[in-house]
Design a protein around this motif. Sequence first.
Motif, PDB file in Angstrom:
ATOM      1  N   VAL A 229       0.857  -1.187   0.000  1.00 43.72           N
ATOM      2  CA  VAL A 229       0.000   0.000   0.000  1.00 43.72           C
ATOM      3  C   VAL A 229       0.896   1.241   0.000  1.00 43.72           C
ATOM      4  O   VAL A 229       2.025   1.217   0.494  1.00 43.72           O
ATOM      5  CB  VAL A 229      -0.955   0.014   1.223  1.00 43.72           C
ATOM      6  N   GLY A 231       1.220   4.017   1.541  1.00 50.38           N
ATOM      7  CA  GLY A 231       1.776   4.667   2.727  1.00 50.38           C
ATOM      8  C   GLY A 231       2.905   3.895   3.386  1.00 50.38           C
ATOM      9  O   GLY A 231       3.584   4.434   4.271  1.00 50.38           O
ATOM     10  N   ALA A 232       3.119   2.667   2.971  1.00 48.89           N
ATOM     11  CA  ALA A 232       4.124   1.813   3.621  1.00 48.89           C
ATOM     12  C   ALA A 232       5.519   2.173   3.120  1.00 48.89           C
ATOM     13  O   ALA A 232       6.187   1.400   2.413  1.00 48.89           O
ATOM     14  CB  ALA A 232       3.793   0.344   3.384  1.00 48.89           C
ATOM     15  N   LEU A 233       5.980   3.348   3.490  1.00 49.67           N
ATOM     16  CA  LEU A 233       7.235   3.891   2.960  1.00 49.67           C
ATOM     17  C   LEU A 233       8.418   2.999   3.308  1.00 49.67           C
ATOM     18  O   LEU A 233       9.283   2.725   2.469  1.00 49.67           O
ATOM     19  CB  LEU A 233       7.462   5.305   3.505  1.00 49.67           C
ATOM     20  N   GLN A 234       8.476   2.556   4.566  1.00 52.94           N
ATOM     21  CA  GLN A 234       9.595   1.751   5.017  1.00 52.94           C
ATOM     22  C   GLN A 234       9.680   0.444   4.228  1.00 52.94           C
ATOM     23  O   GLN A 234      10.766   0.017   3.816  1.00 52.94           O
ATOM     24  CB  GLN A 234       9.441   1.478   6.518  1.00 52.94           C
ATOM     25  N   ASP A 258       1.802  15.342  -1.456  1.00 51.44           N
ATOM     26  CA  ASP A 258       2.690  14.812  -0.408  1.00 51.44           C
ATOM     27  C   ASP A 258       2.796  13.289  -0.454  1.00 51.44           C
ATOM     28  O   ASP A 258       3.854  12.738  -0.131  1.00 51.44           O
ATOM     29  CB  ASP A 258       2.191  15.223   0.973  1.00 51.44           C
ATOM     30  N   ARG A 261       5.366  12.668  -3.072  1.00 55.60           N
ATOM     31  CA  ARG A 261       6.673  13.157  -2.618  1.00 55.60           C
ATOM     32  C   ARG A 261       7.275  12.214  -1.573  1.00 55.60           C
ATOM     33  O   ARG A 261       8.472  11.914  -1.609  1.00 55.60           O
ATOM     34  CB  ARG A 261       6.516  14.563  -2.009  1.00 55.60           C
ATOM     35  N   ASN A 262       6.446  11.736  -0.639  1.00 59.90           N
ATOM     36  CA  ASN A 262       6.959  10.862   0.410  1.00 59.90           C
ATOM     37  C   ASN A 262       7.461   9.537  -0.155  1.00 59.90           C
ATOM     38  O   ASN A 262       8.439   8.978   0.340  1.00 59.90           O
ATOM     39  CB  ASN A 262       5.887  10.629   1.479  1.00 59.90           C
ATOM     40  N   HIS A 266      11.183   8.968   0.776  1.00 59.60           N
ATOM     41  CA  HIS A 266      11.407   7.944   1.809  1.00 59.60           C
ATOM     42  C   HIS A 266      11.108   6.519   1.350  1.00 59.60           C
ATOM     43  O   HIS A 266      11.326   5.580   2.110  1.00 59.60           O
ATOM     44  CB  HIS A 266      10.546   8.256   3.037  1.00 59.60           C
TER      45      HIS A 266
END
Lengths: 394, 394
Positions: A229, A231-234, A258, A261-262, A266
């Motif tokens: 998904v 949002g799971a940047l890590q 954003d 961008r994130n 990241h």
Amino acid sequence: MKIESVDFFYLRIPVVRDVGDGSQDALLVRVRGGGKIGWGECEASPLVSIASWCCPMSHSACKPVKDSVLGQNLETPQDIERINRLVGANGLDLAQTAHTLSGIDIALWDLLGQHREEPVYRLLGAKASHAKRPYASQLFGDTPEATYEKARQSVAQNYTAVKFGWGPYGRGDVATDAAHVRAAREGLGHDIDLMVDAGTVWEDDVELAIPRLAALQEHRVLWLEEPFVGGALQAHAELAAKASPVAIAGGEGARHFDDARNLIDHGSVGYIQIDTGRIGGITPARRVAKYAEAHHIRFINHTFTTHLALSASLQPFADMPEHDLCEYPVEASDIAQRLVHDPIHRAADGTVQLPERPGLGMVPDAQVINQYLLDVQIHVGGDTIYSTPTLDDA
Amino acid sequence: MKIESVDFFYLRIPVVRDVGDGSQDALLVRVRGGGKIGWGECEASPLVSIASWCCPMSHSACKPVKDSVLGQNLETPQDIERINRLVGANGLDLAQTAHTLSGIDIALWDLLGQHREEPVYRLLGAKASHAKRPYASQLFGDTPEATYEKARQSVAQNYTAVKFGWGPYGRGDVATDAAHVRAAREGLGHDIDLMVDAGTVWEDDVELAIPRLAALQEHRVLWLEEPFVGGALQAHAELAAKASPVAIAGGEGARHFDDARNLIDHGSVGYIQIDTGRIGGITPARRVAKYAEAHHIRFINHTFTTHLALSASLQPFADMPEHDLCEYPVEASDIAQRLVHDPIHRAADGTVQLPERPGLGMVPDAQVINQYLLDVQIHVGGDTIYSTPTLDDA
């Protein structure tokens, strides 16, 4: 001019199937001002986007989208940016806002283009529009044999890049996934770019994704898309560190600049894929394209629906020749195939080019709209707050 | 048991004002299964959340929330986690999904608590529930003098911590903002914790926020809340680096565990504030609380509505005594003040404690529901896909 009216048209094929084909319905947006018309399209869940257009206000940061759009002044691109920010602030606590805004923002750019008699990409500051190399975007077959056949078909259609996604991929065992990737590569031969779309199937579990990398590397897959998904940047960053030379791609679910961008800052994505029908329209998509360019990340459109949406999705990076791939739907529904009179065809060399017509250069066919139009009525507290307009109610 | 029914009740005061008071409407959720009832509440825009409950499917990753909830088995906390994941996957491309799920998830925990005859916090694995120190959460006055008077009132009500937010703050000049902060501090005296909520007013512009820091530092503000929109991780981190000893707080807009995690991992927040009515319910909120605890970040509830929502918001961190502050609405509407029979009162020492009753320990008052209930009807393609239920339609 003032924005005089905004109308929504919810189209749907008679039977919607439980598959990853996002072209089975469509929410068209028509904006009128100064005697001209602009068209846009919101991605996904037409009813919910209509509701967020017209819902009663909850409080000062949770207003219906219409409160920030109707009656606004529109003369310049900066006006569209201003309206975009206003909708965001007034819809801060309304999660659907970005999706609803998307179709409106697109229609506003189209409307401004009609007035200025300029293509949208020029209004965005681009001096030229470069041809893009379309990749055939399609679902995996149910079996590796079916995937192979689809790959052969794409070769026959002269595509130089092909993406397979969704369907069984990532849901079964590692060997079956590998067999699909091998079948795709065998069907395509050595010279065609191959990409794989996991459709967020592993949510945020890196350990489920890692065993799939070997087959992707062996069969020279250009990118693995949406392993997780958005949002799971890590998780994105961890997988990217192990996946080379396969890149990680993502961003289609971005609902704000954003979010994209994130993923770049990241999430270590190599390709950022933006759907103008979800992120809030052409305005934030252009911002992402410029940010990606500055950070040496490839920008690509995400488009699985109509050629109206396709035109909107190509405008933000029309002037970036090194970002040359574009997603091109090849399995779209009858709505998506027939909606516009003059779709974006592939040229003899296989590339596609934005029309030089004003705005998006796409006019929906009234017959197709009327054929698939669904009537929507919403009543709250005894008041009719929404009723589907007719196409010719000017 | 099976989840037999899910019903939504849209309550609204007669006149909703254009102010930052989120208690002017409410969307209650009633879930029934195994002869018991559970209650929950979704934050913001009731109509849009109802629409995302019942909308027609667009494709396999854009289904109405009801498809992932009705008929599901519910015996254990793991079942709620499973339903939560299912809703997320099936609603991937429907932005409103998290808000709708929130009230349902809360109601499922309440329902499971009714069956097990246990408070929700025990079902979450907590051994004890610790008292929290409520901070009075209120809007800034229109003038510094009005802010001073509100501060005096909070002192008279024996609060040991007070937050002011929204209203004029951040919208005018730096001197006026400083005058509000000074007035708040003067009204509170030296010993009361003071916090300031900027309500995302500077979007992602760090340069607008920096000039405000001096007054916050001078008047010993504990945290500056939401200087930016939640996704602006870089802006949060840049401001946090300059704000010490004032901490940066945020997270109320989180619509997924990842949104909160990213603010902790990359936004340098010192306080993470979660609204169980937005993030997807108690399930992801508990996950954030555990993540915050492990990373030495303070977890706090965000609650500006009813005591049903307050109980839900306190459950995820009931067993974390060092995370002792909690948000406590003091300016709520008549709906929020009267909805439950037995609200969470402050004890003689000023603290609040979760009820030891099963579930959330909160039963809505049928009279209040009926007094403020709005009828909603949604028709699509000639079918009635939603009609407000009556309260006693069992």
